[in-house]
Design a protein around this motif. Structure first.
Motif, PDB file in Angstrom:
ATOM      1  N   TYR A  23      -6.368  -0.022  35.908  1.00 41.44           N
ATOM      2  CA  TYR A  23      -6.781   1.217  35.267  1.00 41.44           C
ATOM      3  C   TYR A  23      -6.645   1.078  33.761  1.00 41.44           C
ATOM      4  O   TYR A  23      -5.686   0.486  33.267  1.00 41.44           O
ATOM      5  CB  TYR A  23      -5.926   2.392  35.755  1.00 41.44           C
ATOM      6  N   LEU A  24      -7.615   1.613  33.044  1.00 43.32           N
ATOM      7  CA  LEU A  24      -7.578   1.619  31.594  1.00 43.32           C
ATOM      8  C   LEU A  24      -7.131   3.000  31.137  1.00 43.32           C
ATOM      9  O   LEU A  24      -7.567   4.010  31.675  1.00 43.32           O
ATOM     10  CB  LEU A  24      -8.954   1.305  31.016  1.00 43.32           C
ATOM     11  N   PHE A  25      -6.256   3.035  30.152  1.00 46.99           N
ATOM     12  CA  PHE A  25      -5.757   4.296  29.631  1.00 46.99           C
ATOM     13  C   PHE A  25      -6.084   4.398  28.150  1.00 46.99           C
ATOM     14  O   PHE A  25      -5.979   3.420  27.418  1.00 46.99           O
ATOM     15  CB  PHE A  25      -4.239   4.407  29.828  1.00 46.99           C
ATOM     16  N   PHE A  26      -6.451   5.586  27.739  1.00 50.23           N
ATOM     17  CA  PHE A  26      -6.742   5.846  26.342  1.00 50.23           C
ATOM     18  C   PHE A  26      -5.438   5.856  25.564  1.00 50.23           C
ATOM     19  O   PHE A  26      -4.480   6.507  25.956  1.00 50.23           O
ATOM     20  CB  PHE A  26      -7.450   7.196  26.203  1.00 50.23           C
ATOM     21  N   LEU A  27      -5.396   5.133  24.463  1.00 47.86           N
ATOM     22  CA  LEU A  27      -4.237   5.142  23.576  1.00 47.86           C
ATOM     23  C   LEU A  27      -4.598   5.900  22.307  1.00 47.86           C
ATOM     24  O   LEU A  27      -5.607   5.605  21.671  1.00 47.86           O
ATOM     25  CB  LEU A  27      -3.813   3.714  23.213  1.00 47.86           C
ATOM     26  N   PRO A  28      -3.791   6.883  21.942  1.00 48.03           N
ATOM     27  CA  PRO A  28      -4.090   7.648  20.730  1.00 48.03           C
ATOM     28  C   PRO A  28      -3.884   6.795  19.481  1.00 48.03           C
ATOM     29  O   PRO A  28      -3.260   5.730  19.559  1.00 48.03           O
ATOM     30  CB  PRO A  28      -3.085   8.795  20.791  1.00 48.03           C
ATOM     31  N   PRO A  29      -4.350   7.263  18.347  1.00 46.02           N
ATOM     32  CA  PRO A  29      -4.100   6.533  17.106  1.00 46.02           C
ATOM     33  C   PRO A  29      -2.604   6.391  16.858  1.00 46.02           C
ATOM     34  O   PRO A  29      -1.786   7.138  17.410  1.00 46.02           O
ATOM     35  CB  PRO A  29      -4.734   7.409  16.033  1.00 46.02           C
ATOM     36  N   TYR A  30      -2.232   5.464  16.006  1.00 48.34           N
ATOM     37  CA  TYR A  30      -0.829   5.213  15.698  1.00 48.34           C
ATOM     38  C   TYR A  30      -0.154   6.481  15.185  1.00 48.34           C
ATOM     39  O   TYR A  30      -0.716   7.212  14.373  1.00 48.34           O
ATOM     40  CB  TYR A  30      -0.726   4.110  14.638  1.00 48.34           C
ATOM     41  N   CYS A  31       1.042   6.728  15.650  1.00 53.85           N
ATOM     42  CA  CYS A  31       1.810   7.900  15.245  1.00 53.85           C
ATOM     43  C   CYS A  31       3.221   7.445  14.879  1.00 53.85           C
ATOM     44  O   CYS A  31       4.022   7.135  15.754  1.00 53.85           O
ATOM     45  CB  CYS A  31       1.841   8.907  16.387  1.00 53.85           C
ATOM     46  N   SER A  32       3.522   7.398  13.592  1.00 53.92           N
ATOM     47  CA  SER A  32       4.825   6.891  13.153  1.00 53.92           C
ATOM     48  C   SER A  32       5.976   7.768  13.646  1.00 53.92           C
ATOM     49  O   SER A  32       7.091   7.275  13.839  1.00 53.92           O
ATOM     50  CB  SER A  32       4.872   6.769  11.633  1.00 53.92           C
ATOM     51  N   GLU A  33       5.730   9.062  13.871  1.00 50.15           N
ATOM     52  CA  GLU A  33       6.787   9.951  14.349  1.00 50.15           C
ATOM     53  C   GLU A  33       7.236   9.600  15.767  1.00 50.15           C
ATOM     54  O   GLU A  33       8.329   9.945  16.175  1.00 50.15           O
ATOM     55  CB  GLU A  33       6.330  11.414  14.311  1.00 50.15           C
ATOM     56  N   MET A  34       6.373   8.910  16.525  1.00 51.20           N
ATOM     57  CA  MET A  34       6.709   8.556  17.902  1.00 51.20           C
ATOM     58  C   MET A  34       7.271   7.144  18.025  1.00 51.20           C
ATOM     59  O   MET A  34       7.642   6.724  19.106  1.00 51.20           O
ATOM     60  CB  MET A  34       5.454   8.677  18.776  1.00 51.20           C
ATOM     61  N   ASN A  35       7.325   6.410  16.922  1.00 51.85           N
ATOM     62  CA  ASN A  35       7.783   5.032  16.949  1.00 51.85           C
ATOM     63  C   ASN A  35       9.254   4.975  16.541  1.00 51.85           C
ATOM     64  O   ASN A  35       9.602   5.280  15.399  1.00 51.85           O
ATOM     65  CB  ASN A  35       6.933   4.195  15.991  1.00 51.85           C
ATOM     66  N   PRO A  36      10.149   4.577  17.454  1.00 42.97           N
ATOM     67  CA  PRO A  36      11.586   4.568  17.151  1.00 42.97           C
ATOM     68  C   PRO A  36      11.959   3.715  15.936  1.00 42.97           C
ATOM     69  O   PRO A  36      12.864   4.076  15.196  1.00 42.97           O
ATOM     70  CB  PRO A  36      12.229   3.993  18.418  1.00 42.97           C
ATOM     71  N   ILE A  37      11.275   2.618  15.686  1.00 43.39           N
ATOM     72  CA  ILE A  37      11.634   1.777  14.549  1.00 43.39           C
ATOM     73  C   ILE A  37      11.357   2.481  13.233  1.00 43.39           C
ATOM     74  O   ILE A  37      12.080   2.295  12.250  1.00 43.39           O
ATOM     75  CB  ILE A  37      10.940   0.390  14.617  1.00 43.39           C
ATOM     76  N   GLU A  38      10.334   3.331  13.196  1.00 40.49           N
ATOM     77  CA  GLU A  38      10.049   4.080  11.971  1.00 40.49           C
ATOM     78  C   GLU A  38      11.191   5.043  11.660  1.00 40.49           C
ATOM     79  O   GLU A  38      11.559   5.223  10.502  1.00 40.49           O
ATOM     80  CB  GLU A  38       8.731   4.843  12.105  1.00 40.49           C
ATOM     81  N   LEU A  39      11.740   5.660  12.694  1.00 37.44           N
ATOM     82  CA  LEU A  39      12.888   6.557  12.483  1.00 37.44           C
ATOM     83  C   LEU A  39      14.095   5.781  11.965  1.00 37.44           C
ATOM     84  O   LEU A  39      14.843   6.268  11.117  1.00 37.44           O
ATOM     85  CB  LEU A  39      13.233   7.284  13.783  1.00 37.44           C
ATOM     86  N   GLU A  40      14.281   4.573  12.471  1.00 34.97           N
ATOM     87  CA  GLU A  40      15.390   3.736  12.009  1.00 34.97           C
ATOM     88  C   GLU A  40      15.207   3.356  10.543  1.00 34.97           C
ATOM     89  O   GLU A  40      16.152   3.405   9.750  1.00 34.97           O
ATOM     90  CB  GLU A  40      15.489   2.484  12.881  1.00 34.97           C
ATOM     91  N   TRP A  41      13.990   2.983  10.163  1.00 37.31           N
ATOM     92  CA  TRP A  41      13.735   2.626   8.762  1.00 37.31           C
ATOM     93  C   TRP A  41      13.954   3.834   7.856  1.00 37.31           C
ATOM     94  O   TRP A  41      14.471   3.707   6.753  1.00 37.31           O
ATOM     95  CB  TRP A  41      12.323   2.093   8.588  1.00 37.31           C
ATOM     96  N   GLU A  42      13.546   5.001   8.311  1.00 35.94           N
ATOM     97  CA  GLU A  42      13.754   6.208   7.516  1.00 35.94           C
ATOM     98  C   GLU A  42      15.242   6.463   7.315  1.00 35.94           C
ATOM     99  O   GLU A  42      15.686   6.778   6.216  1.00 35.94           O
ATOM    100  CB  GLU A  42      13.099   7.405   8.215  1.00 35.94           C
ATOM    101  N   HIS A  43      16.009   6.286   8.376  1.00 36.26           N
ATOM    102  CA  HIS A  43      17.455   6.482   8.304  1.00 36.26           C
ATOM    103  C   HIS A  43      18.092   5.468   7.355  1.00 36.26           C
ATOM    104  O   HIS A  43      18.912   5.811   6.512  1.00 36.26           O
ATOM    105  CB  HIS A  43      18.065   6.358   9.710  1.00 36.26           C
TER     106      HIS A  43
END
Length: 54
Positions: A23-43
């Motif tokens: 099955y193929l699933f649609f992936l939304p555009p990149y969302c930095s708020e949903m990426n745990p590493i982005e939260l770590e870099w912000e911290h």
């Protein structure tokens, strides 16, 4: 299944792939708020690592 894929080749293959359990699933555009590493870099960016004011 919602029609996310517009390629004729993909549309023709979808039934065959689904019959095989693929099955193929649609992936939304990149969302930095949903990426745990982005939260770590912000911290880390707000801490004492990096340049400091002189």
């Amino acid at each position: 299944m919602q029609e996310f894929y517009t390629s004729l080749a993909v549309k023709q293959k979808l039934p065959q792939w689904e019959a095989m359990g693929l099955y193929l699933f649609f992936l939304p555009p990149y969302c930095s708020e949903m990426n745990p590493i982005e939260l770590e870099w912000e911290h880390r960016g707000s801490g004492s690592i990096g340049r400091s004011d002189v």
